[in-house]
Design an enzyme around this catalytic site. Structure first.
Site, PDB file in Angstrom:
ATOM      1  N   HIS A 304      42.525  36.263  48.487  1.00 41.49           N
ATOM      2  CA  HIS A 304      43.978  35.632  47.663  1.00 41.49           C
ATOM      3  C   HIS A 304      43.931  36.236  46.260  1.00 41.49           C
ATOM      4  O   HIS A 304      44.966  36.700  45.845  1.00 41.49           O
ATOM      5  CB  HIS A 304      44.051  34.137  47.967  1.00 41.49           C
ATOM      6  CG  HIS A 304      45.540  33.635  47.554  1.00 41.49           C
ATOM      7  ND1 HIS A 304      46.541  34.443  47.930  1.00 41.49           N
ATOM      8  CD2 HIS A 304      45.621  33.020  46.560  1.00 41.49           C
ATOM      9  CE1 HIS A 304      47.597  33.487  47.442  1.00 41.49           C
ATOM     10  NE2 HIS A 304      47.058  32.548  46.775  1.00 41.49           N
ATOM     11  N   LYS A 336      45.967  42.120  44.281  1.00 47.92           N
ATOM     12  CA  LYS A 336      46.833  41.476  43.383  1.00 47.92           C
ATOM     13  C   LYS A 336      46.750  42.166  42.064  1.00 47.92           C
ATOM     14  O   LYS A 336      47.610  41.841  40.943  1.00 47.92           O
ATOM     15  CB  LYS A 336      46.916  39.968  43.294  1.00 47.92           C
ATOM     16  CG  LYS A 336      47.448  39.439  44.604  1.00 47.92           C
ATOM     17  CD  LYS A 336      47.560  37.752  44.253  1.00 47.92           C
ATOM     18  CE  LYS A 336      48.176  37.242  45.581  1.00 47.92           C
ATOM     19  NZ  LYS A 336      47.233  36.952  46.687  1.00 47.92           N
ATOM     20  N   PHE A 401      50.664  26.872  47.219  1.00 44.29           N
ATOM     21  CA  PHE A 401      51.162  25.475  46.752  1.00 44.29           C
ATOM     22  C   PHE A 401      51.475  24.766  47.754  1.00 44.29           C
ATOM     23  O   PHE A 401      52.161  24.991  48.655  1.00 44.29           O
ATOM     24  CB  PHE A 401      52.317  25.720  45.622  1.00 44.29           C
ATOM     25  CG  PHE A 401      52.001  26.016  44.257  1.00 44.29           C
ATOM     26  CD1 PHE A 401      50.703  26.610  43.928  1.00 44.29           C
ATOM     27  CD2 PHE A 401      53.030  26.301  43.338  1.00 44.29           C
ATOM     28  CE1 PHE A 401      50.394  27.096  42.659  1.00 44.29           C
ATOM     29  CE2 PHE A 401      52.836  26.762  42.163  1.00 44.29           C
ATOM     30  CZ  PHE A 401      51.430  27.254  41.801  1.00 44.29           C
TER      31      PHE A 401
END
Length: 417
Positions: A304, A336, A401
């Site tokens: 992630h 990312k 989240f």
């Protein structure tokens, strides 16, 4: 258990306007992060983001585009590419049994541009000027619905919304549809388009975004000791998944196999991960169990890895806990660093990268690492690395989240040229 394979990819991302160009840019270590030139951005603490490289209006009809939120525009671009890449046509050229065709296209936030744009119209020009297409544009299920309409899906059209874990949850849902016998094939993935002053201000006030405005390309730096937050990105990645039997019956090209998925929840905090990473490890262990894999079968993890101070170290610990003593033998990367964080589409672009890494036996490196966080206990790739020959398996992690965790396990089994 039913074997589920991937037979088509479509992408529009900060690195490229399609899946091949996106993958090539990853292998080359290209950054898609740029300075925001819009006037509204100049007053914000963060003035960088990762917009798509190719505007969707260059691909889809402009008249149609005006009735779609940007998130749906991007989803349609990627979804139709994936559909074509899998060898299917539209209309009379679509021989698929529509009753056995599903869609699961996720988003983390939804049609924010349409919602806020039409609110501005209402304030400035009055209610009569508000578009009658506003609700079909802003609703979170619009991207999935638009894909479903174009390909004629009738087995079910779904929209998981689990923040940054949304796309991997959509992939998991699609796999479940096939394994439960509800469909023979599905288009799955995610989309997001929220490069807008409100979310950038809101994420910035949370201290979640990088403020490296003077060097945008170097701003996203997972596991670097100088990391200061994530970079907001946009884009969509969709894939066609099928039962192996269905794919082989039509002679489809196969990119790889989705072997399993694991889902868990932290139940710890709305935005902060559980510091010990228990829920993250649980998702990975569940993915391995569903796939029938052992930790020693894993050769690669696409993490992630958002480039946040707490998130990166927590994930490193959760990977070690899930894979045990084998963790330091696994090549780990954080793409990312190149794409920024696509929120509800993040899992889709990173599952795509994971599958392509196994297929090509090349792992894209994590760029921008100048000073690696000490004592990670992981082999973090900083340049493109080669994977060994033979049968390979890998994991892709997505955490969101709300404490949402989804890990996808993929293998290079059943690949065809």
């Amino acid at each position: 258990m039913t074997t589920v394979v991937i037979t088509g990819f479509g992408a529009t991302t900060p690195l490229g306007g399609d899946a091949p160009s996106t993958w090539q840019a990853m292998l080359e270590g290209t950054s898609g992060v740029k300075a925001l030139e819009a006037e509204w951005a100049q007053e914000l603490p963060t003035r960088i983001a990762a917009p798509v490289k190719v505007e969707p209006t260059e691909v889809i009809d402009r008249v149609e585009a005006r009735r779609l939120d940007r998130s749906s525009q991007l989803a349609l671009v990627a979804g139709l590419e994936a559909w074509s890449d899998a060898g299917f046509g539209l209309g009379e050229d679509n021989p698929v049994d529509r009753d056995r065709l599903g869609v699961a296209c996720a988003t983390g936030i939804g049609g924010l541009h349409s919602l806020l744009g039409q609110w501005d119209v209402h304030k400035d020009k009055g209610y009569r000027r508000v578009s009658p297409f506003t609700i079909p544009m802003l609703m979170a299920n619009a991207p999935a619905a638009n894909i479903g309409l174009r390909i004629g899906a009738r087995a079910g059209v779904h929209t998981p919304v689990s923040a940054c874990a949304s796309a991997n949850e959509a992939i998991s849902l699609g796999v479940d549809m096939l394994r439960l016998g509800r469909a023979d094939l599905a288009v799955v993935g995610g989309t997001e388009a929220v490069i807008h002053p409100l979310p950038i201000a809101a994420f910035g006030n949370m201290q979640a975004l990088s403020r490296r405005n003077d060097d945008p390309a170097a701003a996203s730096r997972p596991w670097d000791t100088g990391r200061d937050g994530f970079v907001l990105g946009e884009g969509a990645v969709l894939m066609v998944i099928e039962t192996l039997e269905h794919a082989q019956a039509r002679g489809a090209r196969i990119y790889g196999t989705i072997a399993g998925a694991g889902i868990s929840a932290d139940s710890h905090d709305m935005v902060q991960p559980d510091p010990i990473g228990y829920g993250q490890s649980l998702a990975m262990r569940r993915a391995l169990a569903e796939a029938g894999l052992a930790p020693t079968d894993i050769a690669h993890v696409n993490a992630h890895a958002t480039s946040t101070p707490q998130g990166d170290t927590t994930e490193a610990g959760s990977i070690r806990n899930a894979l045990g003593t084998h963790a330091d033998s696994v090549i780990v990367t954080g793409t990312k660093s190149m794409t920024g964080h696509l929120l509800g589409a993040a899992g889709a672009i990173e599952t795509f990268a994971t599958v392509m890494a196994l297929k090509s036996r090349r792992v894209p490196g994590t760029i921008n690492i100048e000073d690696l966080e000490p004592d990670l206990g992981l082999d973090v790739a900083t340049t493109t690395r080669e994977l060994p020959a033979g049968d390979l398996a890998a994991l892709n992690n997505s955490f969101g989240f709300g404490g949402h965790n989804v890990a996808i396990a993929v293998t290079n089994q059943n690949i065809t040229d």
